[in-house]
Design a protein around this motif. Sequence first.
Motif, mmCIF file in Angstrom:
data_model
loop_
_atom_site.group_PDB
_atom_site.id
_atom_site.type_symbol
_atom_site.label_atom_id
_atom_site.label_comp_id
_atom_site.label_asym_id
_atom_site.label_seq_id
_atom_site.Cartn_x
_atom_site.Cartn_y
_atom_site.Cartn_z
ATOM 1 N N ASN A 1 0.852 -1.187 0.000
ATOM 2 C CA ASN A 1 0.000 0.000 0.000
ATOM 3 C C ASN A 1 0.888 1.237 0.000
ATOM 4 O OD1 ASN A 1 -1.796 2.065 0.425
ATOM 5 N ND2 ASN A 1 -2.745 1.179 2.234
ATOM 6 N N VAL A 2 1.002 1.891 -1.157
ATOM 7 C CA VAL A 2 1.880 3.056 -1.281
ATOM 8 C C VAL A 2 1.142 4.368 -1.023
ATOM 9 C CG1 VAL A 2 3.546 1.913 -2.790
ATOM 10 C CG2 VAL A 2 1.605 3.123 -3.794
ATOM 11 N N ASP A 3 -0.158 4.287 -0.755
ATOM 12 C CA ASP A 3 -0.908 5.483 -0.398
ATOM 13 C C ASP A 3 -0.509 5.919 1.010
ATOM 14 O OD1 ASP A 3 -2.313 5.343 -2.808
ATOM 15 O OD2 ASP A 3 -3.903 4.114 -1.922
ATOM 16 N N ASP A 4 -0.672 7.220 1.310
ATOM 17 C CA ASP A 4 -0.400 7.695 2.661
ATOM 18 C C ASP A 4 -1.371 7.028 3.622
ATOM 19 O OD1 ASP A 4 1.692 9.374 1.978
ATOM 20 O OD2 ASP A 4 0.380 11.083 1.603
ATOM 21 N N HIS A 5 -0.832 6.443 4.678
ATOM 22 C CA HIS A 5 -1.657 5.820 5.694
ATOM 23 C C HIS A 5 -0.851 5.662 6.973
ATOM 24 C CE1 HIS A 5 0.405 2.426 3.749
ATOM 25 N NE2 HIS A 5 0.233 1.748 4.863
ATOM 26 N N ILE A 6 -1.536 5.326 8.033
ATOM 27 C CA ILE A 6 -0.934 5.209 9.353
ATOM 28 C C ILE A 6 -0.786 3.730 9.703
ATOM 29 C CG2 ILE A 6 -1.302 5.711 11.805
ATOM 30 C CD1 ILE A 6 -2.950 8.142 10.899
ATOM 31 N N HIS A 7 0.237 3.439 10.486
ATOM 32 C CA HIS A 7 0.467 2.079 10.981
ATOM 33 C C HIS A 7 0.379 2.048 12.497
ATOM 34 C CE1 HIS A 7 2.732 1.788 7.098
ATOM 35 N NE2 HIS A 7 1.988 0.701 7.053
ATOM 36 N N ILE A 8 0.018 0.871 13.014
ATOM 37 C CA ILE A 8 0.110 0.612 14.445
ATOM 38 C C ILE A 8 0.952 -0.647 14.632
ATOM 39 C CG2 ILE A 8 -2.067 1.720 15.092
ATOM 40 C CD1 ILE A 8 -3.359 -1.066 15.176
ATOM 41 N N ARG A 9 1.625 -0.737 15.773
ATOM 42 C CA ARG A 9 2.459 -1.904 16.077
ATOM 43 C C ARG A 9 1.925 -2.574 17.339
ATOM 44 N NH1 ARG A 9 7.717 -3.391 14.910
ATOM 45 N NH2 ARG A 9 8.127 -1.342 14.051
ATOM 46 N N CYS A 10 1.730 -3.885 17.252
ATOM 47 C CA CYS A 10 1.296 -4.673 18.404
ATOM 48 C C CYS A 10 2.444 -4.752 19.406
ATOM 49 C CB CYS A 10 0.874 -6.068 17.957
ATOM 50 S SG CYS A 10 0.430 -7.153 19.331
ATOM 51 N N LYS A 11 2.175 -4.410 20.651
ATOM 52 C CA LYS A 11 3.206 -4.470 21.688
ATOM 53 C C LYS A 11 3.570 -5.900 22.058
ATOM 54 C CE LYS A 11 2.327 -0.077 23.971
ATOM 55 N NZ LYS A 11 2.020 0.570 25.255
ATOM 56 N N VAL A 12 2.698 -6.852 21.788
ATOM 57 C CA VAL A 12 2.942 -8.247 22.148
ATOM 58 C C VAL A 12 3.782 -8.955 21.079
ATOM 59 C CG1 VAL A 12 1.862 -10.467 22.647
ATOM 60 C CG2 VAL A 12 0.829 -8.361 23.510
ATOM 61 N N CYS A 13 3.319 -8.930 19.812
ATOM 62 C CA CYS A 13 4.006 -9.695 18.767
ATOM 63 C C CYS A 13 4.870 -8.837 17.849
ATOM 64 C CB CYS A 13 2.999 -10.477 17.931
ATOM 65 S SG CYS A 13 1.948 -9.457 16.875
ATOM 66 N N GLY A 14 4.702 -7.505 17.902
ATOM 67 C CA GLY A 14 5.493 -6.616 17.066
ATOM 68 C C GLY A 14 4.978 -6.426 15.654
ATOM 69 N N ARG A 15 3.901 -7.107 15.311
ATOM 70 C CA ARG A 15 3.348 -7.007 13.961
ATOM 71 C C ARG A 15 2.853 -5.588 13.690
ATOM 72 N NH1 ARG A 15 -0.385 -11.585 11.606
ATOM 73 N NH2 ARG A 15 1.083 -11.786 9.926
ATOM 74 N N ILE A 16 3.094 -5.108 12.476
ATOM 75 C CA ILE A 16 2.633 -3.787 12.053
ATOM 76 C C ILE A 16 1.397 -3.970 11.194
ATOM 77 C CG2 ILE A 16 3.192 -1.783 10.632
ATOM 78 C CD1 ILE A 16 6.091 -2.139 11.468
ATOM 79 N N SER A 17 0.384 -3.151 11.441
ATOM 80 C CA SER A 17 -0.863 -3.219 10.674
ATOM 81 C C SER A 17 -1.244 -1.824 10.199
ATOM 82 C CB SER A 17 -1.998 -3.771 11.541
ATOM 83 O OG SER A 17 -1.702 -5.080 11.963
ATOM 84 N N ASP A 18 -1.961 -1.799 9.085
ATOM 85 C CA ASP A 18 -2.487 -0.530 8.582
ATOM 86 C C ASP A 18 -3.680 -0.108 9.416
ATOM 87 O OD1 ASP A 18 -0.647 -0.657 6.535
ATOM 88 O OD2 ASP A 18 -2.080 -1.307 5.023
ATOM 89 N N VAL A 19 -3.824 1.191 9.607
ATOM 90 C CA VAL A 19 -4.994 1.741 10.272
ATOM 91 C C VAL A 19 -5.936 2.199 9.169
ATOM 92 C CG1 VAL A 19 -5.861 3.565 11.783
ATOM 93 C CG2 VAL A 19 -3.668 2.484 12.272
ATOM 94 N N PRO A 20 -7.177 1.699 9.161
ATOM 95 C CA PRO A 20 -8.108 2.122 8.114
ATOM 96 C C PRO A 20 -8.371 3.621 8.202
ATOM 97 C CG PRO A 20 -9.036 0.334 9.449
ATOM 98 C CD PRO A 20 -7.757 0.757 10.091
ATOM 99 N N PRO A 21 -8.601 4.259 7.062
ATOM 100 C CA PRO A 21 -8.875 5.700 7.084
ATOM 101 C C PRO A 21 -10.146 5.993 7.870
ATOM 102 C CG PRO A 21 -8.981 4.814 4.825
ATOM 103 C CD PRO A 21 -8.652 3.695 5.743
ATOM 104 N N VAL A 22 -10.122 7.095 8.573
ATOM 105 C CA VAL A 22 -11.255 7.518 9.387
ATOM 106 C C VAL A 22 -11.685 8.894 8.908
ATOM 107 C CG1 VAL A 22 -12.020 8.096 11.716
ATOM 108 C CG2 VAL A 22 -10.404 6.228 11.367
ATOM 109 N N THR A 23 -12.970 9.058 8.726
ATOM 110 C CA THR A 23 -13.499 10.367 8.358
ATOM 111 C C THR A 23 -14.135 10.981 9.592
ATOM 112 O OG1 THR A 23 -13.980 9.562 6.131
ATOM 113 C CG2 THR A 23 -15.103 11.582 6.835
ATOM 114 N N ILE A 24 -13.690 12.182 9.907
ATOM 115 C CA ILE A 24 -14.230 12.893 11.055
ATOM 116 C C ILE A 24 -15.081 14.030 10.535
ATOM 117 C CG2 ILE A 24 -13.655 14.241 13.102
ATOM 118 C CD1 ILE A 24 -10.991 12.690 13.173
ATOM 119 N N SER A 25 -16.336 14.030 10.968
ATOM 120 C CA SER A 25 -17.212 15.112 10.523
ATOM 121 C C SER A 25 -17.487 16.031 11.707
ATOM 122 C CB SER A 25 -18.525 14.542 9.963
ATOM 123 O OG SER A 25 -19.136 13.706 10.903
ATOM 124 N N ALA A 26 -17.658 17.287 11.387
ATOM 125 C CA ALA A 26 -17.853 18.295 12.432
ATOM 126 C C ALA A 26 -19.291 18.329 12.908
ATOM 127 C CB ALA A 26 -17.468 19.665 11.918
#
Length: 98
Positions: A73-98
Amino acid sequence: MGRPRQTKQKAAVLAAVRSASHHPDARWVYEKVSREIPNISLGTVYRVLASLSAEGLIREYSQAGGPSLYDPNVDDHIHIRCKVCGRISDVPPVTISA
Protein backbone atom coordinates in the motif's frame (compact mmCIF):
# COMPACT_ATOMS: atom_id res chain seq x y z
CA MET A 1 16.48 6.64 -19.03
CA GLY A 2 14.36 3.64 -20.01
CA ARG A 3 11.70 1.76 -18.16
CA PRO A 4 12.83 -0.57 -15.40
CA ARG A 5 13.14 -4.19 -16.54
CA GLN A 6 10.29 -6.53 -15.78
CA THR A 7 11.62 -9.96 -14.88
CA LYS A 8 10.09 -13.18 -13.62
CA GLN A 9 11.82 -12.60 -10.29
CA LYS A 10 10.50 -9.05 -10.00
CA ALA A 11 6.94 -10.14 -10.80
CA ALA A 12 7.12 -12.97 -8.25
CA VAL A 13 8.51 -10.74 -5.48
CA LEU A 14 5.86 -8.08 -6.11
CA ALA A 15 3.11 -10.73 -6.12
CA ALA A 16 4.43 -12.15 -2.83
CA VAL A 17 4.42 -8.75 -1.11
CA ARG A 18 0.93 -8.01 -2.44
CA SER A 19 -0.38 -11.40 -1.29
CA ALA A 20 0.83 -11.04 2.30
CA SER A 21 -1.74 -10.42 5.00
CA HIS A 22 0.95 -8.55 6.94
CA HIS A 23 3.99 -6.38 6.23
CA PRO A 24 6.56 -9.05 5.30
CA ASP A 25 10.32 -8.92 5.63
CA ALA A 26 12.73 -10.05 2.91
CA ARG A 27 13.18 -13.53 4.40
CA TRP A 28 9.41 -14.17 4.32
CA VAL A 29 9.28 -12.96 0.69
CA TYR A 30 12.26 -15.17 -0.17
CA GLU A 31 10.62 -18.24 1.38
CA LYS A 32 7.41 -17.61 -0.56
CA VAL A 33 9.08 -16.84 -3.91
CA SER A 34 11.57 -19.72 -3.67
CA ARG A 35 8.64 -22.17 -3.87
CA GLU A 36 7.95 -20.80 -7.37
CA ILE A 37 11.55 -20.01 -8.36
CA PRO A 38 13.76 -22.49 -6.46
CA ASN A 39 17.07 -21.04 -7.67
CA ILE A 40 16.35 -17.44 -6.58
CA SER A 41 18.79 -16.14 -3.98
CA LEU A 42 18.05 -14.08 -0.90
CA GLY A 43 20.36 -11.40 -2.35
CA THR A 44 18.21 -11.22 -5.48
CA VAL A 45 15.11 -10.80 -3.33
CA TYR A 46 16.77 -7.91 -1.46
CA ARG A 47 17.79 -6.25 -4.75
CA VAL A 48 14.31 -6.67 -6.23
CA LEU A 49 12.66 -5.28 -3.09
CA ALA A 50 14.96 -2.24 -3.23
CA SER A 51 14.13 -1.77 -6.92
CA LEU A 52 10.38 -2.06 -6.34
CA SER A 53 10.64 0.45 -3.50
CA ALA A 54 12.67 2.88 -5.65
CA GLU A 55 10.04 2.57 -8.40
CA GLY A 56 7.28 3.41 -5.91
CA LEU A 57 5.50 0.05 -6.29
CA ILE A 58 5.97 -0.87 -2.61
CA ARG A 59 7.12 0.94 0.52
CA GLU A 60 10.01 -0.10 2.72
CA TYR A 61 9.84 0.55 6.45
CA SER A 62 13.06 0.32 8.43
CA GLN A 63 12.84 -0.95 11.98
CA ALA A 64 15.30 -0.25 14.76
CA GLY A 65 16.84 -3.57 15.71
CA GLY A 66 14.91 -5.57 13.12
CA PRO A 67 14.62 -6.23 9.41
CA SER A 68 12.96 -3.81 7.02
CA LEU A 69 9.31 -4.53 6.33
CA TYR A 70 7.54 -4.06 3.01
CA ASP A 71 4.07 -2.70 2.29
CA PRO A 72 2.21 -2.94 -1.02
CA ASN A 73 0.00 0.00 0.00
CA VAL A 74 1.88 3.06 -1.28
CA ASP A 75 -0.91 5.48 -0.40
CA ASP A 76 -0.40 7.69 2.66
CA HIS A 77 -1.66 5.82 5.69
CA ILE A 78 -0.93 5.21 9.35
CA HIS A 79 0.47 2.08 10.98
CA ILE A 80 0.11 0.61 14.45
CA ARG A 81 2.46 -1.90 16.08
CA CYS A 82 1.30 -4.67 18.40
CA LYS A 83 3.21 -4.47 21.69
CA VAL A 84 2.94 -8.25 22.15
CA CYS A 85 4.01 -9.69 18.77
CA GLY A 86 5.49 -6.62 17.07
CA ARG A 87 3.35 -7.01 13.96
CA ILE A 88 2.63 -3.79 12.05
CA SER A 89 -0.86 -3.22 10.67
CA ASP A 90 -2.49 -0.53 8.58
CA VAL A 91 -4.99 1.74 10.27
CA PRO A 92 -8.11 2.12 8.11
CA PRO A 93 -8.88 5.70 7.08
CA VAL A 94 -11.26 7.52 9.39
CA THR A 95 -13.50 10.37 8.36
CA ILE A 96 -14.23 12.89 11.06
CA SER A 97 -17.21 15.11 10.52
CA ALA A 98 -17.85 18.29 12.43
